[in-house]
Design an enzyme around this catalytic site. Structure first.
Site: not given
Ligand code: BGC
Length: 762
Positions: A231
C-alpha cells in the site's frame, strides 16, 4: 506477442532490477528506456477511476480527471449479484483502457469487523463467502479488458485508527476463516494481477514483510502468481519484504530502498534469484498490459446509465409496513409528496479518501423527479455536510410534512463523519437529522426515509417511519436510482451484506475496537457480524441478508442430490436445489441464500454460515430452480493443529433462506470424513478422547469393558445424589493414569497400553 521475460531480466543490471521494484513516481511503475520497458500507470479504484495528472496524492484531496462514479462496495455488496459485479468491472476495465491505466487499485474486501471502521463503505461485507465471490467476479470483469486489478488490503486492515502501524493480534483460525478467506476465494477464482498489502502488522509482523502471509499462504498455498504490491508508503523493512515476496514498493520513496536492495544483493544479504523473481513478475504485468493495448473509448453517459442500473439492483428496501399491497412504497405520483433533507438535492454518493472520484456529473433525487415530471415540495430541513440544528429549517420541514400526503426524508452521513483515514466515533446519524424525523413524525404518519451512508446507523425513530430505503453510497446516478425505486419503476432487490445492530454496544468487537493505537485484539474470534448476533440470539435492527421487494417470494421443494456425502479426497461435491416462486404482482429479483449449520458439536462454531447465494429474476407467478454446489470447504472450519481445513463426520443442516433470520427450507446431510486429527496418547488422555477417534475406538472399548464399569456408581458418590451422572462422567473423563492409580493396573502395563495406542495412530 511472445516476450522472453527471463531474457530481459538477464539483460538488467542489479541496480536496474532494484529500481524496477519501486515506483517511478506516485502512480507509475519504473520504465527503462534502454530496454524499451514502458512506463505504465496504476490508479485508484475501486468504484471509479481516480487518475491524477498533476499533484498526486493518496488521500483523495487533489483533483483527478473527470470520471464516472459507480456505487461503492457497501452498495454493490448488497446486490448479491455476481454478474452485476462482472459488468461493473468490465465497464471500469474499458475506462482504464481508454485512459491508459494498466491496473485499477481495487477491489477492497476487508471484512467489516465493526460498523465504526471509517472505510467500511469501500468494503463488501461482514461475510467472507459473499466478499470473496463478489470480488472474484469484479476482478474477472476488469481483467476481461486486459487491465489488472489490485486486491486489497491484504490482510486484516479492519480499522483506520493507526492503520499504518497497528498490530492485529488474532489467532490463526480467526484469520483463516474470517480475514483471509475472501482473499483466498478471489485469488483462486480470478487470479488478480496484483495483491496490495495492508499497512498493519499481523501478530507482530507488517503484512508487507510477512513471510507467512505472502510466501506461505498467498503464493505457496493459494498459488498466487501475480505482483504483490505495498500500500502507498506501506513498506517498513524493504529487504525483508522482498524476501517474503513483496515485489513492488509504491510509490517512489526517494530511492533509498532501491539502493538498499541493490546493496543487499551485492553483499549477499539478498539472493539475486529472489530479486529476479520479483522483477520477472513486475515485467510480466507491464508487458501483459502494454503488449495488448486496445484502442478503447467509452461513452460517459452509457456508463452513467450502467451506474444507475447497478445502484437499482443494490439498494435495500429495509422496511415497508403493510407489505407490497398496502405499503407506502412504491409511491403514487398523484399524492402530495414532500422531499425533506439536503441529501435530496445534494446526495452523498461516495466516500472520502483514495477512492474519491471526480464525478463528471451527479444526479440528485430532485433532478430525477423533475425529469420525470413528478411534482414534489422540497425543503432542506437539515444540511448534508454537518450536524447543526436550525429551528427555522426544522419548522419548515414540519410544515412541509403537514401539507403533504407523504414525507420522504433524505438522510445520511456527512463526509466528515465517515471517511478513509479515521474511524467513526459512534453509530448515530447527526442529531439534526434525528430531530427532524422525530418532529415530522408528530404531524405526519406517512414517512419514508431514504439513507445515504456507508455503514449502519442507529435508528431511534424506526417505529415512527413506515418505509426505509437504504441507498448506501450509490454512485453518481444515485438520485435516478432512488426515484426509480421509490416510484416503482424498478423493484428493490438488494439484501444487506452486513448486520445493522440496534446499538454499537451490541457489536462483538465493541470492547476491542479500535484498540490502544499499538495493538488491537480480535478476541471475538470468528464471531463477527451475524455469526455473533445469531449465536447469541441478539435482537438486531436488521439482520444480515435482509431486504424486501415490491413482490413476495415463496421457497419450496428443497432437494439434496443425496442424503450423505463422503469426503475421500476432498474434491467431492453435493448439489442442493430449491424452487423460488414470485407470488406477487410485479417482476422482482430474489437473492436466495444458503447457510450451513454444523450439528456435530466437534468445534465451537457460528450457528450458521453463508456458503452459497444466487439472485434470480422472476415474473409474477413464475418459478425458477436455484442450484447450489457444496464442497468440503462448505462444511469445514480451520483446524490450527492440523494446519488445514477440517470437517468432522456427522450431521449438518443445509438451510435456504431470505436472510440469516428468515430461513425457509432445510434438510440434514450426513458428512463422512476420513480425515484424522493429530492425536498423541499420553497419561492424561481421557477415555472419551480414545472413544471418539475411530483409530483408537475399538481398543478403548475393550479396555473400558475390562477395567471400567460406567453403570456402577463410584463409591461414596451416592450420598451426593448425583452419583449416577457423576459416575458416567467420571468414566468418560478418566485419564489413563487412573488405570494404575485407581484400578490397580501395574504402571508398566499402562505404559505399554499408551505405546500401543500411539502405534495405532502412526
Ligand atoms: C489506500 C489504498 C490506495 C492508495 C493509493 C492508500 O492510502 O489505502 O487503498 O489504493 O492509498 O491511493
Amino acid at each position: 506477442m511472445d516476450r522472453d521475460i527471463k531474457r530481459l531480466v538477464n539483460q538488467l543490471t542489479i541496480e536496474e532490477k532494484a529500481s524496477l521494484c519501486g515506483g517511478e513516481d506516485f502512480w507509475h511503475l519504473r520504465s527503462i528506456e534502454r530496454l524499451r520497458i514502458p512506463r505504465v500507470m496504476v490508479s485508484d479504484g475501486p468504484h471509479g477511476l481516480r487518475k491524477q495528472k498533476d499533484n498526486p496524492d493518496h488521500l483523495g484531496h487533489n483533483d483527478s480527471i473527470k470520471a464516472v462514479c459507480f456505487p461503492a462496495a457497501c452498495a454493490t455488496g448488497s446486490s448479491f449479484d455476481k454478474e452485476l459485479l462482472y459488468k461493473m468491472g468490465a465497464a471500469l476495465g474499458e475506462e482504464c483502457q481508454a485512459e491508459g491505466v494498466s491496473a485499477l487499485l481495487g477491489p477492497a474486501i476487508n471484512i467489516k469487523r465493526s460498523p465504526l471502521c471509517g472505510r467500511n463503505f469501500e468494503y463488501i461485507s461482514e461475510d467472507p463467502h459473499l466478499a470473496g465471490k463478489m470480488a472474484a467476479s469484479f476482478i474477472q470483469g476488469v481483467q476481461s479488458r486486459n487491465v489488472g486489478t489490485s486486491l486489497k488490503h491484504f490482510a486484516a486492515n479492519n480499522q483506520e485508527f493507526f492503520r499504518t502501524t497497528v498490530d492485529v493480534i488474532a489467532d490463526e483460525r480467526t484469520l483463516r476463516e474470517m480475514y483471509l478467506a475472501a482473499f483466498e476465494t478471489a485469488v483462486k477464482e480470478s487470479a488478480p494481477w496484483t495483491v496490495m498489502c495492508s499497512y498493519n502488522k499481523i501478530n507482530g509482523i507488517h503484512s508487507s514483510e510477512n513471510q507467512w502471509l505472502l510466501a506461505e499462504v498467498l503464493r505457496g498455498e493459494w498459488g498466487f502468481k501475480g505482483v504483490a504490491v505495498s500500500d502507498w508508503y506501506g513498506t517498513s523493512d524493504r529487504i525483508a519484504g522482498v524476501k517474503a515476496g513483496l515485489d513492488l514498493e509504491m510509490p517512489y520513496s526517494g530511492g533509498h530502498n532501491d539502493k538498499a536492495l541493490a546493496e543487499a544483493v551485492k553483499n549477499g544479504g539478498l539472493p539475486e534469484a529472489i530479486l529476479d523473481a520479483a522483477v520477472e513478475r513486475i515485467l510480466t504485468l507491464i508487458f501483459t498490459y502494454a503488449d495488448n493495448r486496445v484502442k478503447a473509448e467509452f461513452d460517459y453517459d452509457a456508463h452513467h446509465a450502467i451506474s444507475a442500473d447497478i445502484e437499482k439492483e443494490s439498494a435495500v428496501l429495509l422496511k415497508n409496513e403493510g407489505g407490497p399491497d398496502s405499503g407506502l412504497l412504491p409511491l403514487k405520483k398523484d399524492k402530495k409528496i414532500a422531499f425533506i433533507g439536503a441529501f435530496a438535492d445534494k446526495p452523498r454518493f461516495q466516500g472520502g479518501g483514495s477512492s474519491h472520484i471526480n464525478a463528471y456529473k451527479a444526479t440528485s433525487a430532485l433532478q430525477a423527479a423533475k425529469a420525470r415530471g413528478i411534482a414534489v415540495d422540497y425543503v432542506e430541513g437539515f444540511p448534508a455536510d454537518r450536524d447543526v440544528k436550525d429551528p427555522v429549517a426544522l419548522k419548515a420541514a414540519v410544515d412541509a410534512a403537514k401539507r403533504a400526503d407523504v414525507a420522504v426524508v433524505f438522510a445520511g452521513l456527512p463526509d466528515v463523519i465517515e471517511s478513509e483515514g479515521y474511524d467513526r466515533e459512534h453509530m448515530r446519524l447527526p442529531e439534526c437529522q434525528n430531530a427532524v424525523i422525530n418532529a415530522i413524525a408528530e404531524v405526519q404518519p406517512n414517512i419514508v426515509v431514504v439513507l445515504h451512508n456507508g455503514s449502519p446507523v442507529e435508528m431511534p425513530w424506526i417505529d415512527k417511519v413506515k418505509s426505509l430505503l437504504e441507498m448506501y453510497l450509490g454512485g453518481q446516478a444515485v438520485g435516478e436510482a432512488a426515484i426509480s425505486l421509490l416510484f416503482g419503476e424498478a423493484n428493490p432487490s438488494g439484501k444487506l451484506a452486513e448486520t445493522f445492530p440496534l446499538r454499537i454496544e451490541d457489536n462483538p468487537s465493541y470492547e476491542n475496537f479500535p484498540g490502544d493505537g499499538k495493538t488491537v485484539h480480535y478476541n471475538e474470534g470468528v464471531f463477527i457480524g451475524y455469526r455473533y448476533y445469531d449465536y447469541r440470539k441478539k435482537d438486531v435492527l436488521f439482520p444480515f441478508g435482509h431486504g424486501l421487494s415490491y413482490t413476495t417470494f415463496q421457497y419450496s421443494n428443497l432437494k439434496m442430490e443425496q442424503s450423505s456425502i463422503h469426503f475421500v479426497n476432498g474434491s467431492e461435491t453435493i448439489t442442493v436445489s430449491a424452487d423460488v416462486t414470485n407470488t406477487g404482482k410485479v417482476v422482482g429479483k430474489e437473492a436466495v441464500q444458503l447457510y450451513i449449520e454444523d450439528k456435530t458439536g466437534a468445534a465451537i462454531r457460528p450457528l450458521r454460515e453463508l456458503k452459497g447465494f444466487d439472485k434470480v429474476s422472476l415474473a409474477p407467478g413464475e418459478t425458477k430452480r436455484v442450484v447450489f454446489t457444496l464442497d468440503k470447504r462448505s462444511f469445514a472450519w480451520y483446524h490450527t493443529e492440523l494446519g488445514d481445513w477440517y470437517c468432522a463426520s456427522g450431521e449438518y443442516a443445509v438451510v435456504i433462506g431470505a436472510s440469516s433470520r428468515d430461513l425457509r427450507l432445510s434438510a440434514m446431510v450426513q458428512v463422512v470424513s476420513n480425515e484424522y486429527l493429530p492425536f498423541h496418547v499420553d497419561w492424561n488422555t481421557t477415555v472419551d478422547a480414545l472413544l471418539k477417534d475411530p483409530r483408537t475406538r475399538q481398543a478403548a472399548e475393550e479396555i473400558s469393558a475390562r477395567y471400567f464399569d460406567k453403570s456402577k456408581q463410584e463409591p461414596g458418590l451416592e450420598s451426593l445424589g448425583s452419583g449416577d451422572k457423576w459416575s458416567e462422567r467420571a468414566y468418560f473423563e478418566a485419564p489413563l493414569r487412573h488405570l494404575y492409580m485407581t484400578k490397580d493396573i501395574p504402571y508398566e502395563e499402562v505404559e505399554k497400553m499408551i505405546e500401543a495406542f500411539n502405534k495405532l495412530l502412526c
